[in-house]
Design an enzyme around this catalytic site. Structure first.
Site, PDB file in Angstrom:
ATOM      1  N   GLU A   1       0.305 -39.216  15.173  1.00  0.00           N
ATOM      2  CA  GLU A   1       0.019 -37.698  15.477  1.00  0.00           C
ATOM      3  C   GLU A   1      -1.207 -37.328  14.592  1.00  0.00           C
ATOM      4  O   GLU A   1      -1.458 -37.816  13.749  1.00  0.00           O
ATOM      5  CB  GLU A   1       1.289 -36.931  14.493  1.00  0.00           C
ATOM      6  CG  GLU A   1       2.682 -37.136  15.342  1.00  0.00           C
ATOM      7  CD  GLU A   1       3.660 -36.166  14.547  1.00  0.00           C
ATOM      8  OE1 GLU A   1       5.025 -36.573  14.785  1.00  0.00           O
ATOM      9  OE2 GLU A   1       3.520 -35.684  13.601  1.00  0.00           O
TER      10      GLU A   1
ATOM     11  N   CYS B   1      -6.232 -33.290  10.642  1.00  0.00           N
ATOM     12  CA  CYS B   1      -5.499 -33.866   9.779  1.00  0.00           C
ATOM     13  C   CYS B   1      -4.998 -35.297  10.554  1.00  0.00           C
ATOM     14  O   CYS B   1      -4.517 -35.190  11.834  1.00  0.00           O
ATOM     15  CB  CYS B   1      -4.267 -32.922   9.511  1.00  0.00           C
ATOM     16  SG  CYS B   1      -2.800 -33.757   8.647  1.00  0.00           S
TER      17      CYS B   1
ATOM     18  N   CYS C   1       6.574 -44.218   7.365  1.00  0.00           N
ATOM     19  CA  CYS C   1       6.193 -44.224   5.918  1.00  0.00           C
ATOM     20  C   CYS C   1       7.180 -44.915   5.221  1.00  0.00           C
ATOM     21  O   CYS C   1       8.407 -44.417   5.460  1.00  0.00           O
ATOM     22  CB  CYS C   1       5.621 -42.908   5.473  1.00  0.00           C
ATOM     23  SG  CYS C   1       5.131 -42.876   3.878  1.00  0.00           S
TER      24      CYS C   1
ATOM     25  N   CYS D   1       9.865 -39.703   0.946  1.00  0.00           N
ATOM     26  CA  CYS D   1       9.964 -38.420   0.417  1.00  0.00           C
ATOM     27  C   CYS D   1      11.114 -37.663   0.945  1.00  0.00           C
ATOM     28  O   CYS D   1      11.132 -37.578   2.212  1.00  0.00           O
ATOM     29  CB  CYS D   1       8.795 -37.721   0.418  1.00  0.00           C
ATOM     30  SG  CYS D   1       7.464 -38.705  -0.310  1.00  0.00           S
TER      31      CYS D   1
ATOM     32  N   CYS E   1      10.269 -34.894   3.913  1.00  0.00           N
ATOM     33  CA  CYS E   1       9.402 -35.140   4.971  1.00  0.00           C
ATOM     34  C   CYS E   1       9.926 -35.844   6.353  1.00  0.00           C
ATOM     35  O   CYS E   1      10.648 -36.862   6.164  1.00  0.00           O
ATOM     36  CB  CYS E   1       8.417 -36.204   4.298  1.00  0.00           C
ATOM     37  SG  CYS E   1       7.254 -36.793   5.390  1.00  0.00           S
TER      38      CYS E   1
ATOM     39  N   CYS F   1       4.138 -33.362   9.394  1.00  0.00           N
ATOM     40  CA  CYS F   1       4.013 -34.733   9.893  1.00  0.00           C
ATOM     41  C   CYS F   1       5.045 -35.174  10.384  1.00  0.00           C
ATOM     42  O   CYS F   1       6.127 -35.244   9.895  1.00  0.00           O
ATOM     43  CB  CYS F   1       2.998 -35.459   8.826  1.00  0.00           C
ATOM     44  SG  CYS F   1       3.907 -35.859   7.647  1.00  0.00           S
TER      45      CYS F   1
END
Ligand code: SF4
Length: 342
Positions: free
Chosen positions: A85, A98, A105, A109, A112, A332
């Protein structure tokens, strides 16, 4: 794929072409990127046709537009099925891109969307820099009106933790600076506190910017939001940020996602102010971009104002970032989540 080869090694892909051809190609890839090889007018048409399917290391799968066309979100798909993205935001005097550094990931977190997916793989340097080249080509081709026709700012705030993919992120930054004419000062690397990566970045020769996503100003709360805090607690993150400031003389910024009832109290604001003052840091608040995957909600407007008030009374430079593209899955990982049907 052309961007997957180091710009210095392009010659090796075309042993039968004279060196000036690969120089021309390098310019089209990095200095004046175009969306299709057909636009590489200085190359012979046979070569343009031959390269047509080798230009981008991904295909554009989804494009979304918001804010009267001034926000574009792209979801690219690589041949191995990975989703990447990138979001381009145009303003009167600047354009901010961005970009993503990983697919998924590993850091998890809690607020997120990317973190909910887990880790798939690192992005190659060429896949990172191709996001920049694509956006540059899009702008140069008049894709967004009312803003500069070149990228003025690049932030590593898309999917992934850039400092967990250090070597490839480093190589992508090198290409941006050495081949695309992008100033190091226009590039911001954002981290949730990968301390060894922060130290390595401080030792690099470039004046890039560092943004540290704190989200909480005490370890107990921070560990619930950013599990990496167990490994690198606040004290270590602050020390590495201070080292970066000393090495670069560049002001570090602190990013803080405002989550309703979680980290938006005056007590957190006062503790954050103390850290920001010690680091001479600027604080960027951003209201949580809610995702369907977590119950967290953005802090209320009045609470954000109160939080900002505490920071400013304590003498801290702080701003509230706009949540561009909140109607188009702009946080994101959201577009990827939707594309995967989740
Ligand atoms: S906020 Fe950044 S580091 Fe944390 S899970 Fe999401 S992408 Fe990873």
């Amino acid at each position: 794929m052309l961007y997957l080869t180091q710009p210095e090694n392009l010659e090796a892909l075309f042993p039968n072409e004279p060196p000036f051809r690969t120089r021309q190609l390098r310019e089209w890839l990095y200095e004046h990127p175009v969306l299709a090889t057909e636009e590489m007018t200085s190359l012979p048409s046979t070569l343009r046709t031959e390269l047509a399917d080798r230009l981008w290391p991904f295909v554009l799968e989804v494009e979304q537009s918001a804010d009267a066309g001034m926000t574009r979100k792209w979801l690219f798909r690589t041949p191995d099925g990975a989703a990447i993205e990138a979001v381009l935001m145009g303003y009167a005097r600047r354009t901010t891109l961005c970009i993503s550094s990983q697919v998924g990931c590993a850091l998890g977190c809690t607020f997120c969307a990317t973190g909910q997916f887990g880790f798939e793989r690192h992005l190659e340097a060429g896949e990172i820099v191709a996001q920049v080249a694509f956006a540059q080509a899009f702008l140069a081709g008049g894709g967004m009106k009312g803003c500069p026709s070149r990228i003025t700012n690049i932030v590593f705030m898309g999917m992934g933790e850039p400092l967990a993919n250090y070597a490839r992120v480093r190589e992508s930054i090198r290409r941006m600076i050495e081949h695309m004419g992008i100033s190091a000062r226009a590039i911001t690397v954002s981290t949730v506190g990968v301390v060894p990566g922060m130290r390595r970045l401080a030792a690099e020769p470039w004046q890039v910017n560092l943004a540290v996503s704190l989200h909480a100003a005490e370890d107990a709360l921070r560990t619930t939001l950013v599990p990496l805090n167990k490994r690198y607690p606040l004290e270590q993150v602050e020390a590495a940020a201070a080292e970066f400031f000393t090495a670069k003389h560049r002001r570090v910024s602190i990013e803080w996602t405002m989550i309703d009832g979680v980290n938006d109290s005056d007590v957190q604001a006062a503790k954050l102010a103390a850290i920001a003052r010690r680091l001479h840091a600027h604080v960027n608040l951003i209201a949580l971009n809610p995702t369907p995957l977590t119950p967290d909600r953005p802090a209320r407007r009045a609470r954000i104002e109160g939080f900002l008030g505490v920071l400013r009374r304590e003498g801290v430079n702080a701003t509230l970032r706009d949540t561009r593209g909140s109607d188009i899955d702009a946080a994101c990982g959201q577009l990827r989540a939707r594309s995967a049907g989740q």
